[in-house]
Design a protein around this motif. Structure first.
Motif, short mmCIF file in Angstrom:
data_model
loop_
_atom_site.label_atom_id
_atom_site.label_comp_id
_atom_site.label_asym_id
_atom_site.label_seq_id
_atom_site.Cartn_x
_atom_site.Cartn_y
_atom_site.Cartn_z
N ASN A 25 0.86 -1.18 0.00
CA ASN A 25 0.00 0.00 0.00
C ASN A 25 0.90 1.23 0.00
O ASN A 25 1.52 1.54 1.01
CB ASN A 25 -0.92 0.00 1.22
CG ASN A 25 -1.83 1.21 1.25
OD1 ASN A 25 -1.86 2.01 0.32
ND2 ASN A 25 -2.57 1.34 2.32
N PRO A 30 -5.37 3.69 4.80
CA PRO A 30 -5.56 2.24 4.78
C PRO A 30 -6.35 1.81 3.55
O PRO A 30 -7.14 2.59 3.02
CB PRO A 30 -6.35 1.95 6.05
CG PRO A 30 -6.60 3.23 6.72
CD PRO A 30 -6.04 4.34 5.90
N ARG A 31 -6.10 0.59 3.10
CA ARG A 31 -6.82 0.06 1.94
C ARG A 31 -7.36 -1.32 2.28
O ARG A 31 -6.74 -2.07 3.02
CB ARG A 31 -5.88 -0.10 0.75
CG ARG A 31 -5.33 1.18 0.21
CD ARG A 31 -4.31 0.92 -0.85
NE ARG A 31 -4.89 1.19 -2.15
CZ ARG A 31 -4.18 1.23 -3.27
NH1 ARG A 31 -2.89 0.97 -3.26
NH2 ARG A 31 -4.77 1.50 -4.41
N THR A 32 -8.50 -1.64 1.69
CA THR A 32 -9.02 -3.01 1.75
C THR A 32 -8.76 -3.64 0.40
O THR A 32 -9.24 -3.16 -0.63
CB THR A 32 -10.54 -3.01 2.06
OG1 THR A 32 -10.74 -2.38 3.32
CG2 THR A 32 -11.06 -4.43 2.12
N ALA A 59 -11.04 -10.45 1.94
CA ALA A 59 -10.75 -9.02 2.05
C ALA A 59 -9.67 -8.85 3.11
O ALA A 59 -9.80 -9.36 4.22
CB ALA A 59 -12.01 -8.26 2.44
N GLN A 61 -7.07 -6.04 5.10
CA GLN A 61 -6.74 -4.65 5.42
C GLN A 61 -5.23 -4.45 5.31
O GLN A 61 -4.46 -5.25 5.85
CB GLN A 61 -7.18 -4.31 6.84
CG GLN A 61 -8.67 -4.22 7.03
CD GLN A 61 -9.26 -3.05 6.28
OE1 GLN A 61 -10.10 -3.25 5.42
NE2 GLN A 61 -8.84 -1.86 6.57
N GLU A 63 -2.35 -1.47 5.99
CA GLU A 63 -2.11 -0.17 6.61
C GLU A 63 -1.42 0.78 5.63
O GLU A 63 -0.78 0.35 4.68
CB GLU A 63 -1.25 -0.35 7.87
CG GLU A 63 -1.94 -1.14 8.96
CD GLU A 63 -3.27 -0.55 9.38
OE1 GLU A 63 -3.34 0.67 9.62
OE2 GLU A 63 -4.26 -1.30 9.44
N LYS A 68 2.27 -5.69 3.36
CA LYS A 68 1.67 -6.75 4.16
C LYS A 68 1.97 -8.07 3.46
O LYS A 68 1.65 -8.26 2.29
CB LYS A 68 0.17 -6.55 4.30
CG LYS A 68 -0.48 -7.61 5.16
CD LYS A 68 -1.76 -7.12 5.75
CE LYS A 68 -2.21 -8.05 6.84
NZ LYS A 68 -3.14 -7.39 7.73
N ASP A 94 -8.23 -3.36 -5.23
CA ASP A 94 -8.58 -2.38 -4.21
C ASP A 94 -10.09 -2.21 -4.22
O ASP A 94 -10.68 -1.96 -5.27
CB ASP A 94 -7.88 -1.05 -4.49
CG ASP A 94 -8.17 -0.01 -3.43
OD1 ASP A 94 -9.35 0.28 -3.18
OD2 ASP A 94 -7.20 0.52 -2.86
N LYS A 95 -10.71 -2.35 -3.06
CA LYS A 95 -12.16 -2.29 -2.96
C LYS A 95 -12.74 -0.92 -3.30
O LYS A 95 -13.89 -0.81 -3.72
CB LYS A 95 -12.56 -2.68 -1.53
CG LYS A 95 -13.94 -3.15 -1.38
CD LYS A 95 -14.15 -3.71 0.02
CE LYS A 95 -15.57 -4.17 0.21
NZ LYS A 95 -15.80 -4.76 1.50
#
Length: 114
Positions: A25, A30-32, A59, A61, A63, A68, A94-95
């Motif tokens: 990210n 933050p991204r889901t 899904a 998460q 940061e 991640k 990306d949601k």
């Protein structure tokens, strides 16, 4: 694909492979991220540390400004194995922004005695 072991035969005869999936990210929010298994009919994945039943999509998460790393196991029932190596994809999306990417991976299995 994790190198060792190439695959594990589970007690029910299904085969499991391990993978490391890295989600980066690079924005300050933050991204889901949706991680989906493409192809490999009958397969399901599970993510170490995610307390959800095995599925074809999760899904996750991520940061802000972080990488991640996910330890992912893909399991394929014995009756769905069609050779020592089958290709499939990990799709990440990306949601919110709908940015996406795909990675083609290989699922390894033992040689089938004929």
């Amino acid at each position: 694909h994790d190198r060792n072991p190439q695959f594990v035969t589970l007690s029910d005869g299904s085969i499991r492979n391990g993978y490391t999936v890295k989600l980066l990210n690079m924005i300050p929010e933050p991204r889901t991220i949706i991680v989906t298994l493409g192809g490999l009919p009958g397969a399901e994945m599970s993510i170490v540390g995610v307390d959800l039943p095995a599925d074809r999509s999760f899904a996750v998460q991520v940061e802000p400004d972080r990488l991640k790393m996910l330890k992912v196991f893909v399991r394929l029932p014995a009756d769905q194995i069609h050779g020592q190596a089958q290709t499939f994809t990990f799709r990440v999306e990306d949601k919110v922004s709908f940015e996406s990417n795909e990675y083609t991976a290989t699922f390894n299995a033992p040689e089938i005695a004929r």
